[in-house]
Design a protein around this motif. Sequence first.
Motif, mmCIF file in Angstrom:
data_model
loop_
_atom_site.group_PDB
_atom_site.id
_atom_site.type_symbol
_atom_site.label_atom_id
_atom_site.label_comp_id
_atom_site.label_asym_id
_atom_site.label_seq_id
_atom_site.Cartn_x
_atom_site.Cartn_y
_atom_site.Cartn_z
ATOM 1 N N ASN A 122 0.759 -1.256 -0.053
ATOM 2 C CA ASN A 122 -0.071 0.115 0.150
ATOM 3 C C ASN A 122 0.934 1.109 -0.218
ATOM 4 N N GLY A 125 2.205 3.651 2.905
ATOM 5 C CA GLY A 125 1.385 3.520 3.902
ATOM 6 C C GLY A 125 1.248 4.633 4.709
ATOM 7 N N THR A 126 -0.143 4.917 5.109
ATOM 8 C CA THR A 126 -0.417 6.355 5.710
ATOM 9 C C THR A 126 -0.657 5.840 7.275
ATOM 10 N N ILE A 127 0.190 6.474 8.063
ATOM 11 C CA ILE A 127 0.000 6.404 9.608
ATOM 12 C C ILE A 127 -0.728 7.611 10.118
ATOM 13 N N ASP A 128 -1.996 7.635 10.458
ATOM 14 C CA ASP A 128 -2.439 9.058 10.786
ATOM 15 C C ASP A 128 -1.905 9.385 12.270
ATOM 16 N N TYR A 131 -3.597 7.879 15.347
ATOM 17 C CA TYR A 131 -3.714 6.426 15.295
ATOM 18 C C TYR A 131 -2.841 5.946 16.704
ATOM 19 N N PRO A 134 -0.752 -0.621 16.805
ATOM 20 C CA PRO A 134 0.314 -1.216 16.580
ATOM 21 C C PRO A 134 0.709 -1.019 14.922
ATOM 22 N N LEU A 135 1.976 -0.562 14.856
ATOM 23 C CA LEU A 135 2.399 -0.086 13.437
ATOM 24 C C LEU A 135 2.835 -1.577 12.663
ATOM 25 N N GLY A 136 2.117 -1.758 11.557
ATOM 26 C CA GLY A 136 2.382 -3.012 10.882
ATOM 27 C C GLY A 136 2.741 -2.438 9.343
ATOM 28 N N ILE A 138 2.604 -3.683 5.466
ATOM 29 C CA ILE A 138 2.075 -4.721 4.571
ATOM 30 C C ILE A 138 3.020 -4.960 3.634
HETATM 31 O O1 LIG Z 1 0.731 0.405 6.078
HETATM 32 C C1 LIG Z 1 0.025 0.734 7.321
HETATM 33 C C2 LIG Z 1 -1.271 1.637 7.059
HETATM 34 C C3 LIG Z 1 -1.910 1.672 7.948
HETATM 35 N N1 LIG Z 1 -1.649 1.419 9.453
HETATM 36 C C4 LIG Z 1 -2.527 2.010 10.405
HETATM 37 C C5 LIG Z 1 -2.282 3.377 10.719
HETATM 38 C C6 LIG Z 1 -3.193 4.188 10.052
HETATM 39 O O2 LIG Z 1 -3.345 5.264 10.858
HETATM 40 C C7 LIG Z 1 -4.359 3.028 10.138
HETATM 41 C C8 LIG Z 1 -5.546 3.263 9.295
HETATM 42 O O3 LIG Z 1 -4.993 3.280 7.893
HETATM 43 P P1 LIG Z 1 -5.815 3.493 6.609
HETATM 44 O O4 LIG Z 1 -6.428 5.071 6.852
HETATM 45 O O5 LIG Z 1 -4.610 3.555 5.301
HETATM 46 O O6 LIG Z 1 -6.678 2.408 6.507
HETATM 47 P P2 LIG Z 1 -8.151 2.214 6.105
HETATM 48 O O7 LIG Z 1 -8.252 0.912 5.292
HETATM 49 O O8 LIG Z 1 -8.660 3.418 5.526
HETATM 50 O O9 LIG Z 1 -8.696 2.004 7.373
HETATM 51 P P3 LIG Z 1 -9.334 2.964 8.618
HETATM 52 O O10 LIG Z 1 -11.098 2.834 8.243
HETATM 53 O O11 LIG Z 1 -9.267 2.358 9.820
HETATM 54 O O12 LIG Z 1 -8.831 4.350 8.152
HETATM 55 O O13 LIG Z 1 -3.840 1.740 10.149
HETATM 56 C C9 LIG Z 1 -0.666 0.626 9.582
HETATM 57 O O14 LIG Z 1 -0.139 0.520 10.883
HETATM 58 N N2 LIG Z 1 0.394 0.563 8.645
#
Ligand SMILES: O=c1ccn([C@H]2C[C@H](O)[C@@H](COP(=O)(O)OP(=O)(O)OP(=O)(O)O)O2)c(=O)[nH]1
Length: 190
Positions: A122, A125-128, A131, A134-136, A138
């Motif tokens: 992804n 990857g976006t870490i908000d 948040y 745990p930081l993962g 992918i």
């Molecule tokens: O590579 C990543 C991407 C995201 N996250 C965590 C931190 C991030 O703040 C949260 C949500 O990520 P994202 O907004 O990309 O996911 P989403 O699929 O849109 O889920 P959500 O509905 O929880 O926002 O998941 C990770 O740990 N690793």
Amino acid sequence: MAAPAQGRGRRAARRADRGGADLTVAGTPPEDGPTQTRVLRVARTEAADPEVPLPEYATAGAAGADLRANFAPEARAVGCLLAPGARALVPTGLRLEIPAGFEVQVRPRSGLALRHGVTVANAPGTIDADYRGPLGVILVNLGAAPVRLRHGERIAQMVLAPVTRARFEAVEALSDTPRGAGGFGSTGRG
Ligand SMILES: O=c1ccn([C@H]2C[C@H](O)[C@@H](COP(=O)(O)OP(=O)(O)OP(=O)(O)O)O2)c(=O)[nH]1
């Protein structure tokens, strides 16, 4: 092996004792250098191996701090075998407290991508900032051979980046430009 942490004050050390720590800044230029630095508080997850170093900048000019795989105890000996075409959520054992107005981007390491075809599915990857889980990372294996990810190995890099949020305003018409609606290769090749 990673360079030892530098410039960690007594406050950061105390925080580390409580399970949190400031992002290690080994390889970071001096405070008065052209590079901006911000404190990013890091806590280890309960299952994390504390022997795995925190993210570190490999050189003084590096934009990304390397993230390491930090597997749960039962997976540490073998790590994770990524078959061709397979994906895995690889734990880093970290939780972040990103300063307001910033995000963390998780990006691939070019060496892993070039040598093995292993990249971040992804990316970036976006870490908000809000948040706290745990930081993962992918990872996906786009190569032809299985790749074993080992405990403690550097698997990706994280970039702390400022965020500008939009205020969306619905309008009837947009301003004209020479490009107009041309896109997706409209200017040709070469
Ligand atoms: O590579 C990543 C991407 C995201 N996250 C965590 C931190 C991030 O703040 C949260 C949500 O990520 P994202 O907004 O990309 O996911 P989403 O699929 O849109 O889920 P959500 O509905 O929880 O926002 O998941 C990770 O740990 N690793």
